[in-house]
Design a protein around this motif. Structure first.
Motif, PDB file in Angstrom:
ATOM      1  N   LYS A 112      17.816  12.052   1.311  1.00  0.00           N
ATOM      2  CA  LYS A 112      17.048  11.585   0.161  1.00  0.00           C
ATOM      3  C   LYS A 112      15.974  10.607   0.606  1.00  0.00           C
ATOM      4  O   LYS A 112      16.000   9.428   0.248  1.00  0.00           O
ATOM      5  N   ASN A 113      15.035  11.066   1.395  1.00  0.00           N
ATOM      6  CA  ASN A 113      13.940  10.223   1.858  1.00  0.00           C
ATOM      7  C   ASN A 113      13.267   9.519   0.698  1.00  0.00           C
ATOM      8  O   ASN A 113      13.016  10.094  -0.348  1.00  0.00           O
ATOM      9  N   LYS A 114      12.932   8.257   0.930  1.00  0.00           N
ATOM     10  CA  LYS A 114      12.266   7.468  -0.098  1.00  0.00           C
ATOM     11  C   LYS A 114      10.969   6.891   0.439  1.00  0.00           C
ATOM     12  O   LYS A 114      10.830   6.631   1.636  1.00  0.00           O
ATOM     13  N   LEU A 115      10.060   6.683  -0.476  1.00  0.00           N
ATOM     14  CA  LEU A 115       8.770   6.102  -0.127  1.00  0.00           C
ATOM     15  C   LEU A 115       8.927   4.602   0.088  1.00  0.00           C
ATOM     16  O   LEU A 115       9.561   3.909  -0.711  1.00  0.00           O
ATOM     17  N   LYS A 116       8.345   4.098   1.178  1.00  0.00           N
ATOM     18  CA  LYS A 116       8.393   2.661   1.438  1.00  0.00           C
ATOM     19  C   LYS A 116       7.085   1.966   1.074  1.00  0.00           C
ATOM     20  O   LYS A 116       7.097   0.846   0.555  1.00  0.00           O
ATOM     21  N   PHE A 117       5.954   2.626   1.332  1.00  0.00           N
ATOM     22  CA  PHE A 117       4.691   1.928   1.127  1.00  0.00           C
ATOM     23  C   PHE A 117       3.534   2.918   1.128  1.00  0.00           C
ATOM     24  O   PHE A 117       3.585   3.952   1.795  1.00  0.00           O
ATOM     25  N   ILE A 118       2.486   2.592   0.341  1.00  0.00           N
ATOM     26  CA  ILE A 118       1.247   3.366   0.336  1.00  0.00           C
ATOM     27  C   ILE A 118       0.083   2.409   0.577  1.00  0.00           C
ATOM     28  O   ILE A 118       0.033   1.328  -0.027  1.00  0.00           O
ATOM     29  N   GLN A 119      -0.833   2.810   1.436  1.00  0.00           N
ATOM     30  CA  GLN A 119      -2.030   2.011   1.673  1.00  0.00           C
ATOM     31  C   GLN A 119      -3.257   2.908   1.580  1.00  0.00           C
ATOM     32  O   GLN A 119      -3.427   3.836   2.379  1.00  0.00           O
ATOM     33  N   LEU A 120      -4.095   2.660   0.565  1.00  0.00           N
ATOM     34  CA  LEU A 120      -5.352   3.382   0.421  1.00  0.00           C
ATOM     35  C   LEU A 120      -6.465   2.564   1.066  1.00  0.00           C
ATOM     36  O   LEU A 120      -6.608   1.368   0.780  1.00  0.00           O
ATOM     37  N   SER A 121      -7.250   3.213   1.932  1.00  0.00           N
ATOM     38  CA  SER A 121      -8.360   2.528   2.602  1.00  0.00           C
ATOM     39  C   SER A 121      -9.612   3.383   2.503  1.00  0.00           C
ATOM     40  O   SER A 121      -9.557   4.612   2.634  1.00  0.00           O
ATOM     41  N   LYS A 122     -10.732   2.728   2.267  1.00  0.00           N
ATOM     42  CA  LYS A 122     -12.004   3.429   2.151  1.00  0.00           C
ATOM     43  C   LYS A 122     -12.510   3.815   3.536  1.00  0.00           C
ATOM     44  O   LYS A 122     -12.606   2.983   4.431  1.00  0.00           O
ATOM     45  N   ASN A 126      -4.053   0.455  -5.189  1.00  0.00           N
ATOM     46  CA  ASN A 126      -2.938   0.159  -4.262  1.00  0.00           C
ATOM     47  C   ASN A 126      -1.794  -0.528  -4.998  1.00  0.00           C
ATOM     48  O   ASN A 126      -0.618  -0.189  -4.811  1.00  0.00           O
ATOM     49  N   ILE A 127      -2.129  -1.512  -5.830  1.00  0.00           N
ATOM     50  CA  ILE A 127      -1.095  -2.239  -6.581  1.00  0.00           C
ATOM     51  C   ILE A 127      -0.395  -1.308  -7.556  1.00  0.00           C
ATOM     52  O   ILE A 127       0.839  -1.305  -7.672  1.00  0.00           O
ATOM     53  N   LEU A 128      -1.172  -0.488  -8.268  1.00  0.00           N
ATOM     54  CA  LEU A 128      -0.599   0.443  -9.238  1.00  0.00           C
ATOM     55  C   LEU A 128       0.386   1.407  -8.582  1.00  0.00           C
ATOM     56  O   LEU A 128       1.518   1.586  -9.055  1.00  0.00           O
ATOM     57  N   LEU A 129      -0.023   2.017  -7.472  1.00  0.00           N
ATOM     58  CA  LEU A 129       0.824   3.002  -6.792  1.00  0.00           C
ATOM     59  C   LEU A 129       2.081   2.369  -6.217  1.00  0.00           C
ATOM     60  O   LEU A 129       3.195   2.890  -6.385  1.00  0.00           O
ATOM     61  N   ASN A 130       1.937   1.255  -5.516  1.00  0.00           N
ATOM     62  CA  ASN A 130       3.094   0.632  -4.870  1.00  0.00           C
ATOM     63  C   ASN A 130       4.065   0.037  -5.882  1.00  0.00           C
ATOM     64  O   ASN A 130       5.283   0.071  -5.686  1.00  0.00           O
ATOM     65  N   THR A 131       3.554  -0.490  -6.997  1.00  0.00           N
ATOM     66  CA  THR A 131       4.424  -1.074  -8.014  1.00  0.00           C
ATOM     67  C   THR A 131       5.342  -0.019  -8.631  1.00  0.00           C
ATOM     68  O   THR A 131       6.521  -0.263  -8.880  1.00  0.00           O
ATOM     69  N   HIS A 132       4.807   1.174  -8.850  1.00  0.00           N
ATOM     70  CA  HIS A 132       5.568   2.201  -9.557  1.00  0.00           C
ATOM     71  C   HIS A 132       6.330   3.177  -8.653  1.00  0.00           C
ATOM     72  O   HIS A 132       7.329   3.765  -9.075  1.00  0.00           O
ATOM     73  N   LEU A 148       0.955   6.955 -14.725  1.00  0.00           N
ATOM     74  CA  LEU A 148       0.098   6.406 -13.662  1.00  0.00           C
ATOM     75  C   LEU A 148      -1.352   6.865 -13.842  1.00  0.00           C
ATOM     76  O   LEU A 148      -2.295   6.076 -13.685  1.00  0.00           O
ATOM     77  N   LYS A 149      -1.523   8.133 -14.172  1.00  0.00           N
ATOM     78  CA  LYS A 149      -2.882   8.664 -14.365  1.00  0.00           C
ATOM     79  C   LYS A 149      -3.578   7.982 -15.539  1.00  0.00           C
ATOM     80  O   LYS A 149      -4.780   7.686 -15.486  1.00  0.00           O
ATOM     81  N   GLN A 150      -2.806   7.720 -16.590  1.00  0.00           N
ATOM     82  CA  GLN A 150      -3.383   7.049 -17.757  1.00  0.00           C
ATOM     83  C   GLN A 150      -3.854   5.644 -17.391  1.00  0.00           C
ATOM     84  O   GLN A 150      -4.944   5.213 -17.795  1.00  0.00           O
ATOM     85  N   GLN A 151      -3.036   4.922 -16.636  1.00  0.00           N
ATOM     86  CA  GLN A 151      -3.405   3.564 -16.228  1.00  0.00           C
ATOM     87  C   GLN A 151      -4.587   3.575 -15.269  1.00  0.00           C
ATOM     88  O   GLN A 151      -5.370   2.621 -15.225  1.00  0.00           O
ATOM     89  N   ALA A 152      -4.723   4.646 -14.466  1.00  0.00           N
ATOM     90  CA  ALA A 152      -5.828   4.718 -13.507  1.00  0.00           C
ATOM     91  C   ALA A 152      -7.143   5.084 -14.181  1.00  0.00           C
ATOM     92  O   ALA A 152      -8.213   4.906 -13.594  1.00  0.00           O
ATOM     93  N   GLY A 153      -7.089   5.605 -15.424  1.00  0.00           N
ATOM     94  CA  GLY A 153      -8.308   5.917 -16.158  1.00  0.00           C
ATOM     95  C   GLY A 153      -9.146   6.982 -15.480  1.00  0.00           C
ATOM     96  O   GLY A 153      -8.669   8.077 -15.177  1.00  0.00           O
ATOM     97  N   ILE A 154     -10.407   6.648 -15.191  1.00  0.00           N
ATOM     98  CA  ILE A 154     -11.332   7.621 -14.616  1.00  0.00           C
ATOM     99  C   ILE A 154     -10.958   8.027 -13.189  1.00  0.00           C
ATOM    100  O   ILE A 154     -11.510   8.981 -12.646  1.00  0.00           O
ATOM    101  N   HIS A 155     -10.017   7.277 -12.601  1.00  0.00           N
ATOM    102  CA  HIS A 155      -9.603   7.584 -11.224  1.00  0.00           C
ATOM    103  C   HIS A 155      -8.260   8.336 -11.189  1.00  0.00           C
ATOM    104  O   HIS A 155      -7.546   8.298 -10.190  1.00  0.00           O
ATOM    105  N   SER A 156      -7.938   9.020 -12.301  1.00  0.00           N
ATOM    106  CA  SER A 156      -6.643   9.717 -12.393  1.00  0.00           C
ATOM    107  C   SER A 156      -6.511  10.820 -11.341  1.00  0.00           C
ATOM    108  O   SER A 156      -5.404  11.117 -10.872  1.00  0.00           O
TER     109      SER A 156
END
Length: 343
Positions: free
Chosen positions: A129-139, A176-182, A199-207
């Motif tokens: 049951k692998n679980k996600l530990k962290f996500i980092q989005l970088s430009k 980053n905060i939205l994804l990691n928090t949830h 999550l998509k609703q909270q991200a708005g135009i970036h869904s």
């Protein structure tokens, strides 16, 4: 006492054949047993020399030869020296190939097959049951962002995501905060459609970015759950008459070539919470039809942080259980000793 390579090969063949059959061994048998491609006459000459040197005797006229105590001593000393070299080389290789798990496990399978003369199956470490530990989005640039996804065991997956417009630093931070928090601490089974929609609703135009990242997370976790299987010595079990008939041999070889059933067997061993040591499956006790005439001895090894793998040795029902169990315990303990991380 040192013997020439040819004499030593013939002596080993005599001893191994005698151990297997209990019958005196003749030159014709040895000519089939070795890879020397020597005639029976040449082998008879070498056997005569070995007899003169006190390594073999002829129990009665017209019989083959059997090993003497002197031969057994040479064989055992040579075997022990060879096994010590193998273990030393394996330990050195394990230390050298940390981070190169596939190379090390291939060698473990080979050493076990050579040591036991049976077939071996070794699975790569697996996280249940692998679980996600962290996500980092970088430009990366105006049209691309890099999603770095870390799952349990600090396995890192990178995924490039294309965007339709340039994202400023504040937007990147919010995503980053939205994804990691949830999502942090969740397995792929726990990331449901309702959560993704929220999550998509909270991200708005970036869904769209959220959808791409979730897809990348699913791919990262599932890719790591694909169990890598390493095998060696499949042909060893065909040396035993009860496993060498056409149908049994064909089923066994197919099982080792396709590996799907072997992966299933390894996962069952890893996921069995009650399996805390050596397990022995004799004949019909194995769930695999191809191994109904075999015995399968399994052990799990744990490398820390819930990362577990499986080792199996497969042979005839008349296998040397003491040796197999001892070998498996030694190998699993050695893997754990070297690789287990301090908390």
């Amino acid at each position: 006492m040192q013997l020439g390579e040819r004499k030593m090969t013939i002596l080993r063949a005599i001893i191994r054949n005698y151990l297997e059959t209990g019958e005196p061994v003749g030159s014709r048998t040895i000519s089939k047993y070795t890879d020397l491609n020597l005639s029976s006459a040449t082998i008879r000459n070498e056997m005569a020399d070995l007899e003169e040197l006190g390594f073999i005797i002829q129990p009665h006229t017209s019989a083959g030869r059997i090993p003497t105590d002197k031969a057994y001593r040479l064989y055992v000393d040579d075997m022990m020296e060879e096994k010590e070299r193998e273990i030393a080389e394996l330990k050195e290789m394990i230390l050298e190939t940390e981070g190169k798990m596939d190379q090390m496990l291939k060698s473990v399978a080979k050493v076990l097959a050579t040591n036991t003369n049976y077939a071996t199956v070794v699975s790569a470490p697996h996280y249940k049951k692998n679980k996600l530990k962290f996500i980092q989005l970088s430009k990366v640039d105006e049209k691309q962002i890099l999603a770095v996804i870390v799952v349990e065991g600090n396995v890192i997956k990178n995924n490039m995501i294309h965007v339709s417009e340039s994202l400023d630093e504040e937007t990147m931070l919010k995503l980053n905060i939205l994804l990691n928090t949830h999502l942090n601490g969740l397995s792929i089974d726990e990331i449901n459609l309702g959560m993704i929609a929220n999550l998509k609703q909270q991200a708005g135009i970036h869904s769209d970015i959220i959808g791409n990242v979730v897809d990348a997370v699913a791919e990262a976790i599932r890719a790591d759950e694909d169990l890598e299987i390493y095998t060696s010595g499949a042909n060893n079990i065909l040396r035993y008459p009860e496993l060498a008939d056409n149908q049994s041999a064909s089923e066994l070889i197919t099982t080792f070539e396709e590996k799907e059933m072997l992966a299933k067997m390894a996962l069952e061993s890893i996921d069995n919470e009650e399996n805390t040591g050596i397990q022995v499956y004799i004949g019909e006790e194995s769930k695999m039809q191809a191994m109904k005439d075999c015995s399968v001895v399994t052990a799990t090894y744990e490398l820390g942080d819930g990362m577990k793998g499986s080792i199996a040795i497969i042979g005839p029902k008349r296998m040397d259980y003491d040796k197999v169990v001892g070998t498996l315990k030694t190998m699993s303990n050695e893997l754990e000793r070297i690789y287990k991380k301090e908390k």
